[in-house]
Design a protein around this motif. Structure first.
Motif, PDB file in Angstrom:
ATOM      1  N   ARG A   1     -23.107  17.947  -7.229  1.00  0.00           N
ATOM      2  CA  ARG A   1     -22.699  18.144  -5.999  1.00  0.00           C
ATOM      3  C   ARG A   1     -21.931  19.423  -5.855  1.00  0.00           C
ATOM      4  N   LEU A   2     -22.225  20.220  -5.102  1.00  0.00           N
ATOM      5  CA  LEU A   2     -21.516  21.688  -5.054  1.00  0.00           C
ATOM      6  C   LEU A   2     -21.560  22.254  -3.594  1.00  0.00           C
ATOM      7  N   LYS A   3     -20.843  23.703  -3.664  1.00  0.00           N
ATOM      8  CA  LYS A   3     -20.886  24.412  -2.593  1.00  0.00           C
ATOM      9  C   LYS A   3     -21.454  25.600  -2.869  1.00  0.00           C
ATOM     10  N   VAL A   4     -22.174  26.466  -1.994  1.00  0.00           N
ATOM     11  CA  VAL A   4     -22.670  27.735  -2.424  1.00  0.00           C
ATOM     12  C   VAL A   4     -21.991  28.454  -1.065  1.00  0.00           C
ATOM     13  N   ALA A   5     -21.353  29.546  -1.422  1.00  0.00           N
ATOM     14  CA  ALA A   5     -20.428  30.247  -0.620  1.00  0.00           C
ATOM     15  C   ALA A   5     -21.252  31.603  -0.395  1.00  0.00           C
TER      16      ALA A   5
ATOM     17  N   GLU B   1     -34.870  20.932 -13.130  1.00  0.00           N
ATOM     18  CA  GLU B   1     -34.578  22.308 -13.702  1.00  0.00           C
ATOM     19  C   GLU B   1     -34.341  23.369 -12.705  1.00  0.00           C
ATOM     20  N   HIS B   2     -34.842  23.204 -11.523  1.00  0.00           N
ATOM     21  CA  HIS B   2     -34.652  23.947 -10.147  1.00  0.00           C
ATOM     22  C   HIS B   2     -34.471  23.030  -9.283  1.00  0.00           C
ATOM     23  N   SER B   3     -33.702  23.651  -8.267  1.00  0.00           N
ATOM     24  CA  SER B   3     -33.314  23.131  -6.974  1.00  0.00           C
ATOM     25  C   SER B   3     -33.609  24.212  -5.935  1.00  0.00           C
ATOM     26  N   ASN B   4     -34.044  23.939  -4.951  1.00  0.00           N
ATOM     27  CA  ASN B   4     -34.370  25.007  -4.121  1.00  0.00           C
ATOM     28  C   ASN B   4     -33.456  25.213  -2.676  1.00  0.00           C
ATOM     29  N   LEU B   5     -32.938  26.343  -2.240  1.00  0.00           N
ATOM     30  CA  LEU B   5     -32.017  26.135  -1.234  1.00  0.00           C
ATOM     31  C   LEU B   5     -32.655  27.451  -0.159  1.00  0.00           C
ATOM     32  N   ILE B   6     -32.700  27.028   1.194  1.00  0.00           N
ATOM     33  CA  ILE B   6     -33.564  27.986   1.938  1.00  0.00           C
ATOM     34  C   ILE B   6     -32.448  28.510   2.797  1.00  0.00           C
ATOM     35  N   LEU B   7     -32.363  29.839   3.034  1.00  0.00           N
ATOM     36  CA  LEU B   7     -31.364  30.470   3.995  1.00  0.00           C
ATOM     37  C   LEU B   7     -32.040  30.358   5.491  1.00  0.00           C
ATOM     38  N   GLU B   8     -31.037  29.562   6.292  1.00  0.00           N
ATOM     39  CA  GLU B   8     -31.632  29.181   7.826  1.00  0.00           C
ATOM     40  C   GLU B   8     -31.727  30.600   8.374  1.00  0.00           C
ATOM     41  N   ASP B   9     -30.930  31.390   8.262  1.00  0.00           N
ATOM     42  CA  ASP B   9     -31.021  32.698   9.025  1.00  0.00           C
ATOM     43  C   ASP B   9     -31.523  33.862   8.039  1.00  0.00           C
TER      44      ASP B   9
ATOM     45  N   PHE C   1     -40.136  36.032   0.265  1.00  0.00           N
ATOM     46  CA  PHE C   1     -39.201  35.033  -0.322  1.00  0.00           C
ATOM     47  C   PHE C   1     -37.682  35.061  -0.419  1.00  0.00           C
ATOM     48  N   SER C   2     -37.324  36.172   0.515  1.00  0.00           N
ATOM     49  CA  SER C   2     -35.971  36.761   0.187  1.00  0.00           C
ATOM     50  C   SER C   2     -34.913  35.495   0.821  1.00  0.00           C
ATOM     51  N   ASN C   3     -35.428  34.628   1.669  1.00  0.00           N
ATOM     52  CA  ASN C   3     -34.603  33.410   2.243  1.00  0.00           C
ATOM     53  C   ASN C   3     -34.828  32.406   1.358  1.00  0.00           C
ATOM     54  N   LEU C   4     -35.360  32.485   0.017  1.00  0.00           N
ATOM     55  CA  LEU C   4     -35.442  31.220  -0.901  1.00  0.00           C
ATOM     56  C   LEU C   4     -34.388  31.471  -2.138  1.00  0.00           C
TER      57      LEU C   4
ATOM     58  N   PHE D   1     -19.121  33.989   5.174  1.00  0.00           N
ATOM     59  CA  PHE D   1     -19.564  33.736   6.398  1.00  0.00           C
ATOM     60  C   PHE D   1     -20.287  32.389   6.721  1.00  0.00           C
ATOM     61  N   LYS D   2     -20.501  31.755   5.577  1.00  0.00           N
ATOM     62  CA  LYS D   2     -21.226  30.612   5.544  1.00  0.00           C
ATOM     63  C   LYS D   2     -20.941  29.695   4.023  1.00  0.00           C
ATOM     64  N   LEU D   3     -20.596  28.240   4.398  1.00  0.00           N
ATOM     65  CA  LEU D   3     -20.519  27.482   3.241  1.00  0.00           C
ATOM     66  C   LEU D   3     -21.240  26.488   3.513  1.00  0.00           C
ATOM     67  N   LYS D   4     -22.128  26.280   2.275  1.00  0.00           N
ATOM     68  CA  LYS D   4     -23.409  25.172   2.446  1.00  0.00           C
ATOM     69  C   LYS D   4     -23.017  24.289   1.233  1.00  0.00           C
ATOM     70  N   ASP D   5     -23.133  22.805   1.732  1.00  0.00           N
ATOM     71  CA  ASP D   5     -22.965  21.869   0.803  1.00  0.00           C
ATOM     72  C   ASP D   5     -24.386  21.629   0.148  1.00  0.00           C
ATOM     73  N   VAL D   6     -24.610  21.523  -1.433  1.00  0.00           N
ATOM     74  CA  VAL D   6     -25.826  21.556  -2.227  1.00  0.00           C
ATOM     75  C   VAL D   6     -25.684  20.087  -2.942  1.00  0.00           C
ATOM     76  N   LEU D   7     -26.875  19.446  -3.067  1.00  0.00           N
ATOM     77  CA  LEU D   7     -26.919  18.446  -4.068  1.00  0.00           C
ATOM     78  C   LEU D   7     -27.825  18.819  -5.100  1.00  0.00           C
ATOM     79  N   VAL D   8     -27.427  19.445  -6.383  1.00  0.00           N
ATOM     80  CA  VAL D   8     -28.481  19.791  -7.320  1.00  0.00           C
ATOM     81  C   VAL D   8     -28.968  18.294  -7.928  1.00  0.00           C
ATOM     82  N   SER D   9     -30.305  18.278  -8.184  1.00  0.00           N
ATOM     83  CA  SER D   9     -30.710  17.134  -8.674  1.00  0.00           C
ATOM     84  C   SER D   9     -30.973  17.154 -10.146  1.00  0.00           C
ATOM     85  N   GLY D  10     -31.192  16.331 -10.894  1.00  0.00           N
ATOM     86  CA  GLY D  10     -31.349  16.222 -12.272  1.00  0.00           C
ATOM     87  C   GLY D  10     -32.604  16.906 -12.731  1.00  0.00           C
TER      88      GLY D  10
END
Length: 270
Positions: A110-114, A134-142, A88-91, A123-132
């Motif tokens: 609404r925020l960005k993850v650099a 406790e946890h929001s998941n973000l997957i690394l595409e590469d 799960f290193s890409n999670l 090397f990548k800037l990703k737009d993220v919407l964190v919902s209301g």
């Protein structure tokens, strides 16, 4: 913007000689937004809002006021990332908790993850919407390109407090002087100062970081970086340093800054 203009116009026409209280103001803008929902062009005109923050068709200004204006405290966001987990290193999880006296709402942000490489460059800037939640998941595409550091930043329309993920914090501590992005440097200094205010890090380690930044960047430090570094150091020494340690930390700053006084352009501009 168009909805706001129509709301103001309706306020002035309906109450041109009277007093508008909060309830009347909310009611007017609720009416304007409901009419907006039924406008064919509304979807395209409100594309930015509907795709990035919330669904305009269900937005109620009165609910927004209850959630954002009439509640106290911020939410705290932090990255939970197990980069050593082979499966799960890409999670990446963005954990949201309530912070502040009286805070009782998990909001959407609404925020960005650099994503930073080993040289401290984005090397990548990703737009993220964190919902209301406790946890929001973000997957690394590469997943084959694992970042060396991560940094959360608001886009200006969300209020939240955030620390720096442990591995990323150590990376920035070791490599801050090599990073060329001025905004990143200022963001890290601000976040680290916040962590000092919460007791997560000592004022000595913070002032030492700023001292290294000034000394190692030397003439390459920008006027803005130098000005903000001195300002943050002064704030931390004044507000979060025991009185018997203040002289020691001030001397660290004096020594670092004195090395730049020999004709350095950044110092001369401040």
């Amino acid at each position: 913007e168009e909805s706001f203009k129509r709301g103001v116009k309706k306020c002035t026409s309906d109450y041109d000689s009277g007093f508008i209280n909060k309830e009347k103001l909310i009611k007017i803008f609720d009416q304007i937004l409901k009419a907006r929902h039924e406008t064919p062009m509304g979807d395209s005109l409100d594309h930015f809002i509907s795709t990035n923050t919330f669904d305009i068709s269900t937005f109620e200004i009165s609910d927004w006021i209850k959630e954002w204006v009439e509640t106290r405290g911020l939410n705290n966001l932090e990255i939970v990332w197990d980069k050593n987990n082979a499966m799960f290193s890409n999670l990446i999880k963005i954990k949201q908790t309530m912070e502040g006296e009286g805070a009782k709402t998990l909001r959407s942000h609404r925020l960005k993850v650099a994503f930073f490489d080993y040289e401290g460059q984005i090397f990548k800037l990703k737009d993220v919407l964190v919902s209301g939640q406790e946890h929001s998941n973000l997957i690394l595409e590469d997943p084959n390109r694992v970042p060396h550091a991560l940094l959360l930043d608001s886009e200006g329309n969300s209020l939240f407090a955030s620390s720096i993920e442990t591995g990323s914090l150590q990376f920035f501590l070791n490599n801050l002087h090599t990073i060329t992005d001025e905004f990143v440097i200022l963001t890290v200094l601000q976040r680290f100062a916040y962590m000092v205010s919460t007791g997560a890090h000592s004022s000595r380690s913070y002032v030492q970081l700023i001292g290294r930044l000034i000394t190692q960047k030397g003439e390459n430090i920008s006027p803005m970086e130098l000005q903000q570094a001195i300002r943050f150091a002064h704030y931390v020494i004044r507000e979060f340093t025991p009185e018997d340690h203040r002289t020691e930390l001030k001397n660290i700053m004096y020594e670092a800054c004195s090395r730049l006084l020999r004709g350095d352009s950044a110092v001369s501009q401040i």
